[in-house]
Design a protein around this motif. Structure first.
Motif, PDB file in Angstrom:
ATOM      1  N   TYR A  75     -30.260   5.937  11.855  1.00  0.00           N
ATOM      2  CA  TYR A  75     -31.511   6.692  11.954  1.00  0.00           C
ATOM      3  C   TYR A  75     -31.938   7.211  10.580  1.00  0.00           C
ATOM      4  CZ  TYR A  75     -34.734  10.504  12.963  1.00  0.00           C
ATOM      5  OH  TYR A  75     -35.817  11.346  12.956  1.00  0.00           O
ATOM      6  N   VAL A  76     -31.005   7.849   9.871  1.00  0.00           N
ATOM      7  CA  VAL A  76     -31.324   8.405   8.556  1.00  0.00           C
ATOM      8  C   VAL A  76     -31.735   7.285   7.600  1.00  0.00           C
ATOM      9  CG1 VAL A  76     -30.367   9.616   6.553  1.00  0.00           C
ATOM     10  CG2 VAL A  76     -29.864  10.428   8.868  1.00  0.00           C
ATOM     11  N   ARG A  77     -31.021   6.166   7.632  1.00  0.00           N
ATOM     12  CA  ARG A  77     -31.352   5.051   6.736  1.00  0.00           C
ATOM     13  C   ARG A  77     -32.751   4.505   7.024  1.00  0.00           C
ATOM     14  NH1 ARG A  77     -26.958   2.376   7.311  1.00  0.00           N
ATOM     15  NH2 ARG A  77     -27.647   0.892   8.891  1.00  0.00           N
ATOM     16  N   ALA A  78     -33.098   4.373   8.298  1.00  0.00           N
ATOM     17  CA  ALA A  78     -34.418   3.866   8.651  1.00  0.00           C
ATOM     18  C   ALA A  78     -35.515   4.825   8.199  1.00  0.00           C
ATOM     19  CB  ALA A  78     -34.499   3.626  10.157  1.00  0.00           C
ATOM     20  N   ARG A  79     -35.295   6.121   8.380  1.00  0.00           N
ATOM     21  CA  ARG A  79     -36.308   7.098   7.961  1.00  0.00           C
ATOM     22  C   ARG A  79     -36.484   7.104   6.444  1.00  0.00           C
ATOM     23  NH1 ARG A  79     -38.031  11.180  11.630  1.00  0.00           N
ATOM     24  NH2 ARG A  79     -39.388  11.731   9.847  1.00  0.00           N
ATOM     25  N   VAL A  80     -35.369   6.999   5.722  1.00  0.00           N
ATOM     26  CA  VAL A  80     -35.453   6.992   4.260  1.00  0.00           C
ATOM     27  C   VAL A  80     -36.092   5.693   3.765  1.00  0.00           C
ATOM     28  CG1 VAL A  80     -34.086   6.981   2.133  1.00  0.00           C
ATOM     29  CG2 VAL A  80     -33.554   8.610   3.961  1.00  0.00           C
ATOM     30  N   VAL A 137     -39.286   4.710  -1.849  1.00  0.00           N
ATOM     31  CA  VAL A 137     -37.831   4.496  -1.822  1.00  0.00           C
ATOM     32  C   VAL A 137     -37.524   3.032  -1.559  1.00  0.00           C
ATOM     33  CG1 VAL A 137     -35.658   5.041  -0.654  1.00  0.00           C
ATOM     34  CG2 VAL A 137     -37.341   6.847  -1.039  1.00  0.00           C
ATOM     35  N   GLU A 138     -36.598   2.472  -2.342  1.00  0.00           N
ATOM     36  CA  GLU A 138     -36.098   1.109  -2.140  1.00  0.00           C
ATOM     37  C   GLU A 138     -34.590   1.168  -1.946  1.00  0.00           C
ATOM     38  OE1 GLU A 138     -35.703  -3.218  -4.460  1.00  0.00           O
ATOM     39  OE2 GLU A 138     -36.404  -1.432  -5.532  1.00  0.00           O
ATOM     40  N   ILE A 139     -34.093   0.491  -0.911  1.00  0.00           N
ATOM     41  CA  ILE A 139     -32.653   0.423  -0.664  1.00  0.00           C
ATOM     42  C   ILE A 139     -32.194  -1.009  -0.904  1.00  0.00           C
ATOM     43  CG2 ILE A 139     -30.809   0.742   1.025  1.00  0.00           C
ATOM     44  CD1 ILE A 139     -32.510   2.813   2.425  1.00  0.00           C
ATOM     45  N   ARG A 140     -31.252  -1.189  -1.808  1.00  0.00           N
ATOM     46  CA  ARG A 140     -30.723  -2.506  -2.150  1.00  0.00           C
ATOM     47  C   ARG A 140     -29.289  -2.631  -1.631  1.00  0.00           C
ATOM     48  NH1 ARG A 140     -32.423  -3.130  -8.570  1.00  0.00           N
ATOM     49  NH2 ARG A 140     -34.648  -2.531  -8.335  1.00  0.00           N
ATOM     50  N   ALA A 141     -29.111  -3.431  -0.608  1.00  0.00           N
ATOM     51  CA  ALA A 141     -27.769  -3.688  -0.080  1.00  0.00           C
ATOM     52  C   ALA A 141     -27.045  -4.699  -0.953  1.00  0.00           C
ATOM     53  CB  ALA A 141     -27.868  -4.192   1.357  1.00  0.00           C
ATOM     54  N   LEU A 147     -30.945  18.517   9.215  1.00  0.00           N
ATOM     55  CA  LEU A 147     -31.608  17.242   9.492  1.00  0.00           C
ATOM     56  C   LEU A 147     -32.972  17.468  10.133  1.00  0.00           C
ATOM     57  CD1 LEU A 147     -28.765  14.854  10.695  1.00  0.00           C
ATOM     58  CD2 LEU A 147     -29.852  14.991   8.461  1.00  0.00           C
ATOM     59  N   ALA A 148     -33.091  18.482  10.967  1.00  0.00           N
ATOM     60  CA  ALA A 148     -34.390  18.799  11.555  1.00  0.00           C
ATOM     61  C   ALA A 148     -35.383  19.239  10.482  1.00  0.00           C
ATOM     62  CB  ALA A 148     -34.227  19.884  12.609  1.00  0.00           C
ATOM     63  N   GLU A 149     -34.889  19.883   9.424  1.00  0.00           N
ATOM     64  CA  GLU A 149     -35.749  20.299   8.317  1.00  0.00           C
ATOM     65  C   GLU A 149     -36.165  19.112   7.447  1.00  0.00           C
ATOM     66  OE1 GLU A 149     -35.638  23.366   4.474  1.00  0.00           O
ATOM     67  OE2 GLU A 149     -34.149  23.526   6.077  1.00  0.00           O
ATOM     68  N   LEU A 150     -35.262  18.159   7.268  1.00  0.00           N
ATOM     69  CA  LEU A 150     -35.535  17.025   6.382  1.00  0.00           C
ATOM     70  C   LEU A 150     -36.343  15.918   7.058  1.00  0.00           C
ATOM     71  CD1 LEU A 150     -32.052  16.757   4.620  1.00  0.00           C
ATOM     72  CD2 LEU A 150     -34.215  17.462   3.562  1.00  0.00           C
ATOM     73  N   PHE A 151     -36.234  15.810   8.390  1.00  0.00           N
ATOM     74  CA  PHE A 151     -36.916  14.730   9.099  1.00  0.00           C
ATOM     75  C   PHE A 151     -37.693  15.315  10.280  1.00  0.00           C
ATOM     76  CE2 PHE A 151     -33.034  12.820   7.303  1.00  0.00           C
ATOM     77  CZ  PHE A 151     -33.611  11.857   6.478  1.00  0.00           C
ATOM     78  N   ASP A 152     -38.998  15.295  10.173  1.00  0.00           N
ATOM     79  CA  ASP A 152     -39.830  15.784  11.268  1.00  0.00           C
ATOM     80  C   ASP A 152     -39.497  15.023  12.547  1.00  0.00           C
ATOM     81  OD1 ASP A 152     -41.110  17.491   9.542  1.00  0.00           O
ATOM     82  OD2 ASP A 152     -42.810  16.154   9.182  1.00  0.00           O
ATOM     83  N   GLY A 153     -39.345  15.766  13.639  1.00  0.00           N
ATOM     84  CA  GLY A 153     -39.096  15.135  14.926  1.00  0.00           C
ATOM     85  C   GLY A 153     -37.675  14.692  15.167  1.00  0.00           C
ATOM     86  N   ILE A 207     -24.286   8.653   4.204  1.00  0.00           N
ATOM     87  CA  ILE A 207     -25.175   9.703   4.683  1.00  0.00           C
ATOM     88  C   ILE A 207     -25.516  10.668   3.551  1.00  0.00           C
ATOM     89  CG2 ILE A 207     -25.216  11.775   6.130  1.00  0.00           C
ATOM     90  CD1 ILE A 207     -24.075  10.144   8.391  1.00  0.00           C
ATOM     91  N   SER A 208     -24.545  11.011   2.718  1.00  0.00           N
ATOM     92  CA  SER A 208     -24.839  11.920   1.606  1.00  0.00           C
ATOM     93  C   SER A 208     -25.822  11.283   0.629  1.00  0.00           C
ATOM     94  CB  SER A 208     -23.547  12.335   0.886  1.00  0.00           C
ATOM     95  OG  SER A 208     -22.891  11.219   0.330  1.00  0.00           O
ATOM     96  N   GLY A 209     -25.667   9.983   0.348  1.00  0.00           N
ATOM     97  CA  GLY A 209     -26.590   9.304  -0.557  1.00  0.00           C
ATOM     98  C   GLY A 209     -27.984   9.190   0.019  1.00  0.00           C
ATOM     99  N   LEU A 210     -28.085   8.881   1.295  1.00  0.00           N
ATOM    100  CA  LEU A 210     -29.393   8.750   1.933  1.00  0.00           C
ATOM    101  C   LEU A 210     -30.116  10.091   1.990  1.00  0.00           C
ATOM    102  CD1 LEU A 210     -28.327   6.374   4.838  1.00  0.00           C
ATOM    103  CD2 LEU A 210     -29.837   5.762   2.924  1.00  0.00           C
ATOM    104  N   LEU A 211     -29.382  11.168   2.290  1.00  0.00           N
ATOM    105  CA  LEU A 211     -30.010  12.481   2.327  1.00  0.00           C
ATOM    106  C   LEU A 211     -30.436  12.920   0.933  1.00  0.00           C
ATOM    107  CD1 LEU A 211     -27.762  14.301   4.952  1.00  0.00           C
ATOM    108  CD2 LEU A 211     -30.018  13.289   5.288  1.00  0.00           C
ATOM    109  N   ALA A 212     -29.642  12.569  -0.079  1.00  0.00           N
ATOM    110  CA  ALA A 212     -30.062  12.844  -1.453  1.00  0.00           C
ATOM    111  C   ALA A 212     -31.346  12.084  -1.775  1.00  0.00           C
ATOM    112  CB  ALA A 212     -28.950  12.465  -2.430  1.00  0.00           C
ATOM    113  N   ALA A 213     -31.415  10.809  -1.366  1.00  0.00           N
ATOM    114  CA  ALA A 213     -32.621  10.021  -1.609  1.00  0.00           C
ATOM    115  C   ALA A 213     -33.830  10.640  -0.924  1.00  0.00           C
ATOM    116  CB  ALA A 213     -32.411   8.590  -1.124  1.00  0.00           C
ATOM    117  N   ARG A 214     -33.612  11.207   0.265  1.00  0.00           N
ATOM    118  CA  ARG A 214     -34.727  11.839   0.972  1.00  0.00           C
ATOM    119  C   ARG A 214     -35.330  12.970   0.146  1.00  0.00           C
ATOM    120  NH1 ARG A 214     -38.138  14.451   1.791  1.00  0.00           N
ATOM    121  NH2 ARG A 214     -38.911  15.534   3.635  1.00  0.00           N
ATOM    122  N   VAL A 215     -34.517  13.844  -0.429  1.00  0.00           N
ATOM    123  CA  VAL A 215     -35.078  14.955  -1.197  1.00  0.00           C
ATOM    124  C   VAL A 215     -35.581  14.484  -2.556  1.00  0.00           C
ATOM    125  CG1 VAL A 215     -33.644  16.642   0.024  1.00  0.00           C
ATOM    126  CG2 VAL A 215     -32.844  15.714  -2.141  1.00  0.00           C
TER     127      VAL A 215
END
Length: 485
Positions: free
Chosen positions: A122-127, A133-137, A68-74, A17-25
């Protein structure tokens, strides 16, 4: 930041979650963001191997909900659509601290009862839906790249599953690899001193089971009965999506074990000072197997105290500070750090690590002191208790007592516990006056008078690390922790 200002490439090591939120900003500041994670990332909202705490109960504190409400509309509406239970944290949750049920009342503190896998999914899907943004598993970070003089990190070495190590060049690398991160090792290989560390070990274990719930079968969306000195056991019940109720038994102390079989689990809940969780689950259908966890040592790395830091590299989340997960602070702090990273980037990239760590140190101080102060109430926790620590913890005991009858005191305490207000606000003259006026009722049924629960040592414990399992903070600022440097 407007899209025309985006430039360069940022790499995030870890899809936590911390990495995904960092990726968002970062997506607002960089032309391209790449997130790598060694785990297989599921499409569905299910627990994953590298997040063992995902199978346990979580709650999103008020400050985290707002972030989270600030970072992701809705976000609030989306979360409700996923089956999350929106709550007013004082009105809809029953908090029992030191045996005192906090009086329910409207507070304006908005929270969310939703499982950790659902929030992370949810956060991963939004990011992942962001165009840059590219996510490599299944790509594991194995090292850092740097300039010849090692003054700047210039990327990371990554090992894909079944492949060969390759390099990813970047203008900024963010370490979000969690409690087991190798950031200190990588920095040492570049010639940097380790950050001073503060540690504390609460010796806490817990076991979680899920039960079927029926809408409207309980007046509260969650019940949190925390352990206290002399009564080392507690329980948390929290409503989540899928008509489930996650119930966690807590034990605080060396050698403590907890039952996991359904009959023993339910019976144990009935022997706790408050029986309301037992009454909820005594006839409920159990869902799935039990899940155990022994909490690791909490660590805070003081990067802000280093005289030398490489440009182009910052650590976030548990890589900087891993809390006792029982205080429910991890996701909220991760969101706060993401906002701090955004604000620091708005001032430019030069000197970013120094500015970010200074900002992070300030935002970490309150949640770290809350956790340390609570842990130090227990005699088995190593640490020097200063006179100030003892006085504060004694005062917090009176806060609990007053909050049983005075919703204003309860709201002041919950604002601090939810990282909305700073701990000193609990010592505002108006609150102190209310606390000092409170009198402990001498009632035969006083929960504190019940004998502590004792359970035979029959169940071996597993070991895993974790973040964010919900428990009510048992104290506020403490000042004694182990320090390593």
């Amino acid at each position: 930041m407007a899209s025309r200002d985006r430039s360069g490439h940022a790499v995030v090591l870890g899809a936590s979650i911390s990495g995904l939120l960092a990726a968002r900003v970062l997506s607002d500041a960089f032309a391209k963001v790449t997130v790598v994670d060694r785990d297989e990332l599921p499409e569905a909202a299910v627990p994953r191997r590298c997040v063992p705490q995902g199978e346990h109960g979580h709650g999103l504190l008020a400050a985290g909900h707002a972030a989270l409400a600030e970072l992701f509309d809705g976000f609030p509406a989306d979360a409700a659509g996923l089956g999350g239970v929106p709550v007013d944290i004082q009105r809809d949750i029953l908090w029992i601290s030191d045996g005192h049920p906090l009086r329910n009342a409207e507070s304006g503190l908005r929270g969310l009862c939703l499982s950790r896998p659902a929030i992370e999914g949810y956060v991963r899907a939004r990011v992942a839906a962001l165009p840059n943004v590219e996510i490599r598993a299944q790509h594991e970070a194995v090292g850092l790249l740097s300039t010849p003089d090692q003054a700047r990190v210039t990327g990371a070495e990554v090992l894909p599953k079944g492949g060969a190590v390759h390099r990813i060049d970047a203008d900024l690398v963010v370490d979000a690899t969690g409690r087991g991160n190798r950031g200190p090792t990588w920095l040492a290989m570049l010639g940097y001193d380790p950050a001073p560390e503060e540690t504390i070990d609460a010796n806490m274990v817990y076991v979680t089971r899920e039960f079927r719930r029926t809408t409207g079968d309980a007046p509260h969306a969650a019940i949190v009965q925390s352990p206290w000195p002399g009564q080392p056991y507690g329980v948390v019940a929290i409503d989540v999506e899928g008509d489930r109720r996650q119930v966690t038994l807590l034990g605080c102390g060396p050698g403590i074990t907890l039952p996991s079989e359904v009959d023993e689990f339910v019976a144990f809940a009935g022997r706790l000072p408050d029986r309301r969780v037992h009454d909820l689950i005594s006839g409920a259908e159990p869902l799935g197997p039990p899940h155990r966890m022994r909490l690791p040592v909490s660590v805070r790395r003081r990067y802000e105290r280093l005289t030398r830091l490489p440009e182009g590299f910052v650590s976030v989340g548990d890589a900087v500070c891993s809390f006792n997960p029982a205080y429910g602070q991890g996701m909220t702090v991760a969101a706060a750090e993401a906002l701090a990273l955004r604000d620091c980037l708005a001032r430019g990239r030069r000197g970013l690590p120094r500015r970010f760590y200074a900002r992070t140190a300030r935002l970490l101080q309150a949640p770290w002191e809350i956790a340390v102060g609570g842990d130090l109430r227990f005699a088995h926790v190593d640490g020097v208790r200063t006179r100030k620590t003892k006085l504060i913890n004694a005062y917090i005991g009176r806060v609990y007592r007053a909050a049983e009858h005075d919703p204003v005191v309860g709201r002041a305490f919950l604002r601090v516990a939810n990282l909305v207000a700073a701990p000193p606000t609990l010592f505002a003259p108006a609150i102190v006056a209310r606390v000092l006026r409170a009198r402990r009722p001498a009632q035969a049924g006083d929960l504190r008078r019940r004998q502590p629960v004792h359970v035979p040592d029959r169940h071996p414990q597993g070991h895993a690390d974790g973040q964010g399992a919900l428990r009510m903070p048992a104290g506020t600022p403490g000042h004694a922790v182990h320090r390593r440097s």
